[in-house]
Design a protein around this motif. Structure first.
Motif, PDB file in Angstrom:
ATOM      1  N   TYR A  35       0.839  -1.208  -0.067  1.00  0.00           N
ATOM      2  CA  TYR A  35      -0.042  -0.032   0.011  1.00  0.00           C
ATOM      3  C   TYR A  35       0.805   1.329  -0.063  1.00  0.00           C
ATOM      4  CZ  TYR A  35      -3.288  -3.277   1.275  1.00  0.00           C
ATOM      5  OH  TYR A  35      -4.096  -4.795   1.411  1.00  0.00           O
ATOM      6  N   GLY A  36       2.348   1.051   0.185  1.00  0.00           N
ATOM      7  CA  GLY A  36       3.022   2.255  -0.022  1.00  0.00           C
ATOM      8  C   GLY A  36       3.309   3.083   1.481  1.00  0.00           C
ATOM      9  N   PRO A  37       3.948   4.195   1.474  1.00  0.00           N
ATOM     10  CA  PRO A  37       4.503   4.775   2.817  1.00  0.00           C
ATOM     11  C   PRO A  37       3.218   4.971   3.592  1.00  0.00           C
ATOM     12  CG  PRO A  37       5.323   5.609   0.667  1.00  0.00           C
ATOM     13  CD  PRO A  37       4.486   4.824   0.427  1.00  0.00           C
ATOM     14  N   ALA A  38       3.406   4.801   4.978  1.00  0.00           N
ATOM     15  CA  ALA A  38       2.566   4.949   5.997  1.00  0.00           C
ATOM     16  C   ALA A  38       3.364   5.434   7.151  1.00  0.00           C
ATOM     17  CB  ALA A  38       1.598   3.871   6.059  1.00  0.00           C
ATOM     18  N   THR A  39       2.224   5.956   7.877  1.00  0.00           N
ATOM     19  CA  THR A  39       2.880   6.495   9.443  1.00  0.00           C
ATOM     20  C   THR A  39       2.448   5.109  10.381  1.00  0.00           C
ATOM     21  OG1 THR A  39       0.622   7.200  10.373  1.00  0.00           O
ATOM     22  CG2 THR A  39       2.256   8.852   9.239  1.00  0.00           C
ATOM     23  N   ALA A  40       3.166   5.098  11.524  1.00  0.00           N
ATOM     24  CA  ALA A  40       2.954   4.045  12.596  1.00  0.00           C
ATOM     25  C   ALA A  40       1.494   4.067  12.862  1.00  0.00           C
ATOM     26  CB  ALA A  40       3.637   4.163  13.790  1.00  0.00           C
ATOM     27  N   SER A  41       0.871   5.273  12.987  1.00  0.00           N
ATOM     28  CA  SER A  41      -0.578   5.183  13.342  1.00  0.00           C
ATOM     29  C   SER A  41      -1.753   4.570  12.333  1.00  0.00           C
ATOM     30  CB  SER A  41      -1.163   6.646  13.751  1.00  0.00           C
ATOM     31  OG  SER A  41      -0.433   7.225  14.811  1.00  0.00           O
ATOM     32  N   MET A  42      -1.332   4.888  10.855  1.00  0.00           N
ATOM     33  CA  MET A  42      -2.082   4.387   9.829  1.00  0.00           C
ATOM     34  C   MET A  42      -2.013   2.900   9.903  1.00  0.00           C
ATOM     35  SD  MET A  42      -0.808   7.229   7.301  1.00  0.00           S
ATOM     36  CE  MET A  42      -1.389   6.779   5.678  1.00  0.00           C
ATOM     37  N   LEU A  43      -0.698   2.596  10.117  1.00  0.00           N
ATOM     38  CA  LEU A  43      -0.299   1.103   9.997  1.00  0.00           C
ATOM     39  C   LEU A  43      -1.009   0.426  11.151  1.00  0.00           C
ATOM     40  CD1 LEU A  43       3.245   1.088   8.892  1.00  0.00           C
ATOM     41  CD2 LEU A  43       1.400   0.338   7.601  1.00  0.00           C
ATOM     42  N   ALA A  44      -1.426   0.973  12.201  1.00  0.00           N
ATOM     43  CA  ALA A  44      -1.782   0.443  13.491  1.00  0.00           C
ATOM     44  C   ALA A  44      -3.327   0.214  13.291  1.00  0.00           C
ATOM     45  CB  ALA A  44      -1.457   1.250  14.796  1.00  0.00           C
ATOM     46  N   GLU A  45      -3.980   1.312  12.647  1.00  0.00           N
ATOM     47  CA  GLU A  45      -5.262   1.230  12.306  1.00  0.00           C
ATOM     48  C   GLU A  45      -5.687   0.080  11.145  1.00  0.00           C
ATOM     49  OE1 GLU A  45      -9.019   4.049  10.304  1.00  0.00           O
ATOM     50  OE2 GLU A  45      -7.026   5.061  11.422  1.00  0.00           O
ATOM     51  N   ARG A  46      -4.559  -0.048  10.357  1.00  0.00           N
ATOM     52  CA  ARG A  46      -4.930  -1.179   9.125  1.00  0.00           C
ATOM     53  C   ARG A  46      -4.868  -2.340   9.840  1.00  0.00           C
ATOM     54  NH1 ARG A  46      -4.770  -1.537   3.887  1.00  0.00           N
ATOM     55  NH2 ARG A  46      -4.336   0.536   3.364  1.00  0.00           N
ATOM     56  N   LEU A  47      -3.910  -2.567  10.675  1.00  0.00           N
ATOM     57  CA  LEU A  47      -3.606  -4.059  11.250  1.00  0.00           C
ATOM     58  C   LEU A  47      -4.691  -4.450  12.501  1.00  0.00           C
ATOM     59  CD1 LEU A  47       0.129  -4.196  10.325  1.00  0.00           C
ATOM     60  CD2 LEU A  47      -1.756  -4.965   9.189  1.00  0.00           C
ATOM     61  N   GLY A  48      -5.017  -3.309  13.007  1.00  0.00           N
ATOM     62  CA  GLY A  48      -5.737  -3.585  14.489  1.00  0.00           C
ATOM     63  C   GLY A  48      -4.833  -3.779  15.495  1.00  0.00           C
ATOM     64  N   GLY A  52       1.834   2.196  19.464  1.00  0.00           N
ATOM     65  CA  GLY A  52       3.103   1.963  20.214  1.00  0.00           C
ATOM     66  C   GLY A  52       3.758   0.688  19.670  1.00  0.00           C
ATOM     67  N   ALA A  53       3.135  -0.236  19.612  1.00  0.00           N
ATOM     68  CA  ALA A  53       3.525  -1.792  19.072  1.00  0.00           C
ATOM     69  C   ALA A  53       4.031  -1.390  17.372  1.00  0.00           C
ATOM     70  CB  ALA A  53       2.483  -2.707  18.933  1.00  0.00           C
ATOM     71  N   THR A  54       3.288  -0.791  16.720  1.00  0.00           N
ATOM     72  CA  THR A  54       3.823  -0.592  15.317  1.00  0.00           C
ATOM     73  C   THR A  54       4.960   0.092  15.392  1.00  0.00           C
ATOM     74  OG1 THR A  54       2.044   1.166  14.942  1.00  0.00           O
ATOM     75  CG2 THR A  54       1.317  -1.077  14.510  1.00  0.00           C
ATOM     76  N   GLU A  78       5.300  14.224  12.330  1.00  0.00           N
ATOM     77  CA  GLU A  78       4.880  12.956  11.749  1.00  0.00           C
ATOM     78  C   GLU A  78       5.902  11.967  10.959  1.00  0.00           C
ATOM     79  OE1 GLU A  78       2.060  13.395   8.477  1.00  0.00           O
ATOM     80  OE2 GLU A  78       0.488  12.272   9.769  1.00  0.00           O
ATOM     81  N   ARG A  79       6.092  10.858  11.381  1.00  0.00           N
ATOM     82  CA  ARG A  79       7.076  10.055  10.784  1.00  0.00           C
ATOM     83  C   ARG A  79       6.591   9.003   9.820  1.00  0.00           C
ATOM     84  NH1 ARG A  79      11.991   6.936  13.843  1.00  0.00           N
ATOM     85  NH2 ARG A  79      13.285   6.583  11.994  1.00  0.00           N
ATOM     86  N   TRP A  80       6.920   9.110   8.444  1.00  0.00           N
ATOM     87  CA  TRP A  80       6.385   8.268   7.624  1.00  0.00           C
ATOM     88  C   TRP A  80       7.475   7.009   7.512  1.00  0.00           C
ATOM     89  CZ3 TRP A  80       1.787   8.212   4.366  1.00  0.00           C
ATOM     90  CH2 TRP A  80       1.080   9.209   4.631  1.00  0.00           C
ATOM     91  N   TRP A  81       6.948   6.014   6.895  1.00  0.00           N
ATOM     92  CA  TRP A  81       7.941   5.027   6.740  1.00  0.00           C
ATOM     93  C   TRP A  81       7.495   4.379   5.299  1.00  0.00           C
ATOM     94  CZ3 TRP A  81      11.510   3.668  10.405  1.00  0.00           C
ATOM     95  CH2 TRP A  81      11.500   4.043  11.673  1.00  0.00           C
ATOM     96  N   GLN A  82       8.653   3.698   4.668  1.00  0.00           N
ATOM     97  CA  GLN A  82       8.640   2.911   3.558  1.00  0.00           C
ATOM     98  C   GLN A  82       9.536   1.736   3.463  1.00  0.00           C
ATOM     99  OE1 GLN A  82       9.593   6.101   0.601  1.00  0.00           O
ATOM    100  NE2 GLN A  82      11.846   5.803   0.969  1.00  0.00           N
ATOM    101  N   ALA A  83       9.014   0.677   2.684  1.00  0.00           N
ATOM    102  CA  ALA A  83       9.738  -0.534   2.453  1.00  0.00           C
ATOM    103  C   ALA A  83      11.011  -0.334   1.628  1.00  0.00           C
ATOM    104  CB  ALA A  83       8.971  -1.483   1.715  1.00  0.00           C
ATOM    105  N   VAL A  84      12.035  -0.782   2.163  1.00  0.00           N
ATOM    106  CA  VAL A  84      13.201  -0.616   1.154  1.00  0.00           C
ATOM    107  C   VAL A  84      13.274  -1.418  -0.093  1.00  0.00           C
ATOM    108  CG1 VAL A  84      15.838  -0.898   1.417  1.00  0.00           C
ATOM    109  CG2 VAL A  84      14.613   0.136   3.300  1.00  0.00           C
ATOM    110  N   GLU A  85      13.132  -2.690   0.110  1.00  0.00           N
ATOM    111  CA  GLU A  85      12.785  -3.661  -1.144  1.00  0.00           C
ATOM    112  C   GLU A  85      11.569  -4.194  -1.185  1.00  0.00           C
ATOM    113  OE1 GLU A  85      17.062  -4.147   0.456  1.00  0.00           O
ATOM    114  OE2 GLU A  85      15.203  -4.755   1.297  1.00  0.00           O
ATOM    115  N   GLN A  86      11.107  -4.626  -2.372  1.00  0.00           N
ATOM    116  CA  GLN A  86       9.874  -5.345  -2.800  1.00  0.00           C
ATOM    117  C   GLN A  86       9.544  -6.679  -2.424  1.00  0.00           C
ATOM    118  OE1 GLN A  86       6.858  -3.462  -3.173  1.00  0.00           O
ATOM    119  NE2 GLN A  86       8.134  -1.822  -2.393  1.00  0.00           N
ATOM    120  N   GLY A  87      10.810  -7.456  -2.054  1.00  0.00           N
ATOM    121  CA  GLY A  87      10.707  -8.599  -1.851  1.00  0.00           C
ATOM    122  C   GLY A  87      11.680  -9.366  -1.094  1.00  0.00           C
ATOM    123  N   ILE A  88      11.454 -10.784  -0.727  1.00  0.00           N
ATOM    124  CA  ILE A  88      12.461 -11.270   0.165  1.00  0.00           C
ATOM    125  C   ILE A  88      12.684 -12.592  -0.393  1.00  0.00           C
ATOM    126  CG2 ILE A  88      12.901 -12.556   2.575  1.00  0.00           C
ATOM    127  CD1 ILE A  88      11.373 -10.076   3.895  1.00  0.00           C
TER     128      ILE A  88
END
Length: 190
Positions: A35-48, A52-54, A78-88
């Motif tokens: 879904y692209g860059p997001a904040t910890a709060s946005m990810l917390a809401e998305r993942l339930g 603090g945990a996110t 506000e701190r936004w995060w993004q993935a470095v690579e697209q796969g593992i």
């Protein structure tokens, strides 16, 4: 001289495996990739989860190089995060590493990947009517059983990966993210 494009994929080693082998960390990384860059709060809401945990697990992912700041998105504190690579990439040798902690992390990682795949497929089955009729003849839930040697299995998986890479970055206006799960494993024959 132009700099080479950074790799889209990262191969896990024992240290990075320990950094990613946690269910919430894997979910966070998956969400950022899809879904692209997001904040910890946005990810917390998305993942339930709690923010603090996110936030904690995002910092752990950053320590191991899986995520990084997306400074062009941040406003103020506000701190936004993004993935470095697209796969593992997963090295099966991690499952037989001399260190039991590495073997345990490898096992947890694979179980979480399998759980994520099952959850994604189940979600698709539950929401497939939302995509009809446009996608009614474009999806697939097939399975095949073939007799192969380990070498031929590696060859086939490699060819499938190469084929999928030729379809990346579709820019058509009606293009959607399409998930492909590939599972190749031996089973006992009767």
């Amino acid at each position: 001289m132009q700099e080479p494009e950074p790799s889209k994929y990262r191969n896990l080693d024992a240290r990075s495996l320990r950094g990613i082998a946690h269910p919430l960390r894997m979910q966070l990384l998956n969400a950022l990739r899809r879904y692209g860059p997001a904040t910890a709060s946005m990810l917390a809401e998305r993942l339930g989860e709690s923010s603090g945990a996110t936030s904690y697990h995002l910092r752990q992912l950053a320590t191991h190089g899986f995520v990084e700041d997306a400074p062009e998105r941040g406003k103020g504190r506000e701190r936004w995060w993004q993935a470095v690579e697209q796969g593992i990439g997963f090295d099966e040798n991690l499952l037989v590493d001399a260190d039991p902690a590495v073997r345990g992390a490898a096992d947890l990682f694979l179980h979480e990947v399998a759980t994520t795949h099952a959850r994604e497929l189940s979600t698709w089955v539950g929401t497939r009517e939302d995509w009809l009729p446009k996608w009614s003849h474009s999806t697939d839930m097939s399975d095949w059983t073939v007799r192969l040697t380990p070498e031929r299995t590696r060859e086939l998986v490699g060819k499938i990966h190469e084929l999928l890479e030729t379809y990346e970055d579709e820019e058509a206006p009606d293009a959607e993210q399409v998930r492909f799960h590939l599972h190749a494993f031996p089973t006992e024959s009767e």
